[in-house]
Write an enzyme that holds these catalytic residues in place. Structure first.
Site, PDB file in Angstrom:
ATOM      1  N   GLU A  30      -8.796  63.965  53.524  1.00 41.10           N
ATOM      2  CA  GLU A  30      -9.045  64.179  52.122  1.00 41.10           C
ATOM      3  C   GLU A  30      -7.995  64.189  51.216  1.00 41.10           C
ATOM      4  OE1 GLU A  30     -12.594  66.856  52.198  1.00 41.10           O
ATOM      5  OE2 GLU A  30     -11.723  67.510  50.414  1.00 41.10           O
ATOM      6  N   CYS A  53     -22.525  73.315  44.666  1.00 38.72           N
ATOM      7  CA  CYS A  53     -21.477  73.753  43.928  1.00 38.72           C
ATOM      8  C   CYS A  53     -20.474  74.619  44.951  1.00 38.72           C
ATOM      9  CB  CYS A  53     -21.873  74.872  42.745  1.00 38.72           C
ATOM     10  SG  CYS A  53     -22.639  73.772  41.393  1.00 38.72           S
ATOM     11  N   ASP A  70     -10.199  73.586  62.909  1.00 43.14           N
ATOM     12  CA  ASP A  70     -11.052  72.507  62.173  1.00 43.14           C
ATOM     13  C   ASP A  70     -10.177  72.024  61.238  1.00 43.14           C
ATOM     14  OD1 ASP A  70     -13.144  72.718  63.807  1.00 43.14           O
ATOM     15  OD2 ASP A  70     -14.316  74.353  62.556  1.00 43.14           O
ATOM     16  N   TRP A 123      -9.367  72.755  49.981  1.00 40.06           N
ATOM     17  CA  TRP A 123     -10.621  73.682  49.311  1.00 40.06           C
ATOM     18  C   TRP A 123     -10.515  74.745  48.489  1.00 40.06           C
ATOM     19  CZ3 TRP A 123     -14.338  72.500  54.138  1.00 40.06           C
ATOM     20  CH2 TRP A 123     -14.429  71.040  54.313  1.00 40.06           C
ATOM     21  N   LYS A 147     -28.001  73.141  37.892  1.00 41.07           N
ATOM     22  CA  LYS A 147     -28.527  73.202  39.470  1.00 41.07           C
ATOM     23  C   LYS A 147     -29.795  73.782  39.766  1.00 41.07           C
ATOM     24  CE  LYS A 147     -27.072  75.837  43.623  1.00 41.07           C
ATOM     25  NZ  LYS A 147     -27.014  74.895  44.837  1.00 41.07           N
ATOM     26  N   HIS A 156     -26.376  64.948  60.256  1.00 40.10           N
ATOM     27  CA  HIS A 156     -26.733  64.951  58.702  1.00 40.10           C
ATOM     28  C   HIS A 156     -28.237  64.548  58.607  1.00 40.10           C
ATOM     29  CE1 HIS A 156     -22.253  64.056  59.248  1.00 40.10           C
ATOM     30  NE2 HIS A 156     -22.385  64.914  58.234  1.00 40.10           N
ATOM     31  N   CYS A 173     -21.117  67.198  63.839  1.00 43.22           N
ATOM     32  CA  CYS A 173     -20.389  68.287  62.994  1.00 43.22           C
ATOM     33  C   CYS A 173     -20.979  69.373  63.318  1.00 43.22           C
ATOM     34  CB  CYS A 173     -20.781  67.683  61.663  1.00 43.22           C
ATOM     35  SG  CYS A 173     -19.672  68.568  60.307  1.00 43.22           S
TER      36      CYS A 173
HETATM   37  N1  GLN Z   1     -16.525  74.662  62.688  1.00 46.39           N
HETATM   38  C1  GLN Z   1     -17.251  74.060  61.246  1.00 46.39           C
HETATM   39  C2  GLN Z   1     -18.753  74.073  61.429  1.00 46.39           C
HETATM   40  O1  GLN Z   1     -19.415  73.974  62.589  1.00 46.39           O
HETATM   41  C3  GLN Z   1     -16.784  72.975  61.027  1.00 46.39           C
HETATM   42  C4  GLN Z   1     -17.602  72.330  59.819  1.00 46.39           C
HETATM   43  C5  GLN Z   1     -17.007  71.072  59.379  1.00 46.39           C
HETATM   44  O2  GLN Z   1     -16.546  70.099  60.234  1.00 46.39           O
HETATM   45  N2  GLN Z   1     -17.045  70.931  57.978  1.00 46.39           N
HETATM   46  O3  GLN Z   1     -19.650  74.569  60.529  1.00 46.39           O
HETATM   47 ZN    ZN Z   2     -17.604  68.224  60.578  1.00 47.66          ZN
END
Ligand code: GLN
Ligand code: ZN
Length: 777
Positions: free
Chosen positions: A631, A542, A625, A587, A48, A720, A752
């Site tokens: 997943e 990671c 969340d 996770w 990495k 993103h 996000c």
């Molecule tokens: N509340 C989290 C954030 O804003 C949500 C992150 C996510 O959706 N993976 O970082």
């Molecule tokens: Zn998100």
């Protein structure tokens, strides 16, 4: 030579004799102990660091290759010393094994073709450049590893580029390693690819000859065995696809001058594909016996009897020490049905940390229940020895394992009567809130929000000040009081920024969270954190998944101080931010001694207690969340309804402890709902924020079609990318959303959390978002 081994060789010899009469025969020596693949980031994440240095221009390609070579050399030597007699090579990757396969087959997207340097071309496909979009990334089956989705277009002209793989093979053979090259198989490669114009599988005819040529080259370079990974056989396939698998491997195994072929399946049961594969002349099949519970299914395929069965009895994706007695029973049954058996991990060791050696912080009991990568290799070796030389040769080790497992079963942390009693006492009412319409009225009265309320998903940029403070606390350079002071300063900044920008529902910014799961796991009973248990998530990213080993209980409130502090700075509502039970489990490494559904209920209860405490502290909105809801969806359709049922129940358990006037939000990180769309309505959250910026709001039609009629915040811009969206763009998005959703249900937010973005672009983007909402109002 042991008796078992002599029997094995005898059996193989007579089989070889038999084959000689029917097909071209490859001579091969069976092996007894292996793993299906290896981690590659390095025990200290050396790869990495080197890769990121290369990207930053601090080292050159030669230096990066040298780090990689060193890592491979050390790893192979360790595996050889540990006694594996067949060792995978080629599972090393600078980024991802599916991308490597695309490069091997000449299937990188045309848009990177202009980049002359092969390494830079490869990284461009993985991460993009200023001018080139990267490949899409998605989850590798139901793991937390993400692979790059190959793009197959009509102009993709497949061609073979085996240099890298051959180099790794030569490197291993030169060190006298019994090397077994590993390549993603043609069916899995195409099934995972995205094709423009037709199905990717239509191109199989072009790939099979390339795989045939590759086999020839590998044999010529000295490979005795080659492993083709076909995990896609554990998903639902059509009859035609299964027939295709049979035909493909019949063709590949009919080739002359090839190594022995091992087809590896993992993460589930291969079902009908097993019979199709067994009917071909491939020499070996790897099966995941941690997922295939019914041994009878395997034993019932007579054609397997002539093959080397590579039995994945050591769980390659969880961290529990193997029950050697149980594994030996499985192996014994397999051998009893006249099968040649080798012992293996169930899948690549990519999914578990390197070694327990570095974990000095775990208590001795817990540590004795665990096996990471190196320990799993030792388990494979022990089992192979017991299988071939008799269990009496491992009596001492069996004793140690039995004692460890017994101590685990008896540990009081696995059975918290208080938690169990509380869960047992919960009636159906505990999962129910008043009808949504009633809640809407109560909440509107209490919150007094404008139409199209603006908000964010939770996190704000993780600045270097935040990271420095965290590191200083860990090192003991600052005390907890100073850490809290610094985090509060961050929170105050984020609240002031949101006030200045004019957002309607504020957040505290999550500065105190290194990770949205680890943060909670560290505070809950039943979870343990590792020091260096790094696992590759994608590329150079990671993660250190927490280990859920016992019953879950919340000792004290986990977020209330931070959120209340933020709320004390403003009159606008501040959301209390929590992570949902499904995501916390998705996770983490989870318990294998109870169902995921049971673990989820325990986590949900802890989150529920937190929501109630937040409400008592005056917080009017809580957000739970669940970005990982999709997943964890089982790979086979038949298993999905039960999963969706318990996961929705867990979310409702977590969120229905609050009053009807408290607004419940949730956030999901994707827009292709597919099989989970009904579940999203089932969550019954008052407001759901989702990703939509990249799918141009079509997702709202999908939600409507599923009868969803609650509040929804389709992301109005893509976080993103560092690009700041203009007011006009966001206005257009909002107008599009209003075609599908009435104004009283529509929320305005990014798609996000903002933690990976820079503060300057975040401020600019949110300013435009607020302006767009005002314009549309
Ligand atoms: N509340 C989290 C954030 O804003 C949500 C992150 C996510 O959706 N993976 O970082
Ligand atoms: Zn998100």
């Amino acid at each position: 030579m042991s008796l078992g081994f002599r029997v094995l060789v005898g059996r193989l010899a007579s089989r070889t004799q038999h084959w000689r009469n029917i097909v071209t025969v490859s001579h091969y020596t069976p092996f007894t102990a292996t793993v299906l693949g290896l981690p590659r980031v390095g025990p200290q994440r050396e790869l990495k660091r080197a890769t990121e240095s290369y990207w930053a221009g601090r080292i050159d390609a030669g230096q990066l290759h040298a780090v990689a070579r060193d890592l491979r050399r050390t790893q192979l030597a360790e595996l050889q010393a540990a006694g594996l007699d067949s060792i995978p090579v080629g599972t090393f990757s600078y980024y991802d094994q599916v991308l490597d396969t695309a490069a091997l087959l000449g299937a990188l997207p045309p848009r990177v073709a202009g980049i002359a340097d092969p390494l830079d071309r490869y990284f461009a496909a993985a991460r993009g450049t200023d001018t080139v979009e990267p490949l899409e990334m998605t989850k590798w089956f139901d793991t937390n590893y993400h692979y790059l989705v190959p793009e197959i277009c009509p102009d993709t002209a497949f061609s073979l580029h085996p240099e890298q793989l051959l180099e790794q093979l030569r490197e291993a053979l030169a060190a006298e390693v019994p090397a077994r090259p590993v390549v993603v198989g043609p069916i899995t490669f195409l099934k995972l690819a995205k094709a423009s114009g037709g199905s990717a599988l239509d191109r199989l005819g072009e790939l099979v000859p390339l795989y045939g040529e590759l086999l020839r080259l590998l044999a010529a370079a000295g490979a005795e065995w080659v492993q083709l990974d076909e995990p896609v056989v554990v998903t639902d396939l059509t009859d035609d696809e299964i027939e295709l698998i049979g035909n493909t491997y019949a063709e590949l195994s009919a080739a002359k001058d090839r190594p022995a072929i091992l087809v590896a399946t993992y993460f589930g049961k291969p079902g009908a594909a097993l019979t199709a594969l067994a009917g071909t002349e491939i020499e070996g099949i790897a099966l995941d016996f941690t997922a295939v519970t019914e041994l009878s299914e395997v034993v019932a395929v007579p054609a397997l009897a002539g093959k080397l069965l590579v039995a994945g009895v050591v769980d390659g994706r969880n961290v529990w020490r193997a029950d050697l007695d149980r594994a030996l029973a499985t192996l014994g049954t397999l051998l009893g049905s006249a099968t040649t058996v080798a012992v293996s991990s169930s899948c690549s060791l990519l999914h578990v940390p390197y070694t327990l050696d570095t974990e000095t912080g775990l208590d001795a009991q817990l540590r004795s229940w665990l096996a990471f990568g190196a320990e799993k290799v030792a388990e494979v070796r022990l089992l192979a020895t017991a299988l071939n030389e008799g269990t009496e040769t491992i009596t001492t080790e069996l004793g140690t394992v039995r004692a460890a497992l017994a101590s685990r079963r008896a540990d009081i942390r696995l059975d918290d009567p208080k938690v169990r009693a509380r869960l047992a006492a919960l009636g159906p009412d505990a999962l129910r809130r008043a009808p949504a319409e009633q809640r809407r009225v109560l909440q509107a009265e209490r919150l007094r929000l404008p139409a199209l309320p603006t908000t964010t998903i939770g996190s704000y940029p993780q600045t270097s000040a935040i990271r420095l403070a965290r590191a200083a606390l860990r090192k003991g350079d600052i005390d907890n009081a100073e850490y809290v002071r610094r985090m509060r300063a961050e929170i105050a900044d984020v609240v002031a920024l949101q006030e200045k920008l004019g957002l309607d529902v504020l957040v505290h910014g999550e500065p105190e969270r290194n990770d949205m799961v680890q943060y909670f796991a560290e505070q809950l009973d039943g979870f343990a954190a590792t020091e260096a248990g790094w696992v590759q998530s994608y590329g150079t990213r990671c993660v250190r998944p927490p280990i859920l080993y016992g019953d879950v209980a919340r000792r004290t409130p986990m977020t209330v101080d931070w959120i209340s502090y933020a709320q004390s700075l403003t009159d606008k509502p501040v959301k209390g931010m929590l992570t949902g039970p499904v995501t916390i489990l998705a996770w983490s490494f989870v318990r294998d001694d109870q169902s995921l559904a049971d673990s989820a209920r325990q986590v949900a209860l802890a989150i529920r207690d937190e929501t109630v405490d937040l409400q008592a502290a005056g917080i009017r909105i809580v957000q739970v969340d669940e970005p990982a809801l999709r997943e964890l969806l089982p790979l086979r359709a038949a298993d999905q309804p039960a999963y969706l049922d318990w996961s929705v129940q867990a979310f409702r358990l977590a969120t229905s402890g609050v009053s009807d006037a408290t607004q419940v939000h949730t956030h999901l990180c994707y827009s292709e709902f597919g099989e989970v769309i009904d579940a999203i309505a089932g969550l019954d959250a008052d407001v759901t924020s989702i990703e939509a910026a990249r799918s141009h709001m079509e997702v709202l039609d999908d939600l409507n079609a599923a009868g969803f009629d609650l509040g929804v915040g389709p992301g109005v811009y893509d976080i993103h990318s560092p690009r700041v969206p203009s007011v006009e763009e966001i206005t257009t998005s909002l107008r599009a959303a209003l075609k599908a959703v009435p104004a009283e249900r529509l929320w305005v937010n990014p798609d996000c959390g903002l933690k990976t973005r820079g503060p300057v672009e975040v401020e600019a983007a949110l300013r435009n978002m607020v302006a767009a909402a005002a314009a549309v109002r």
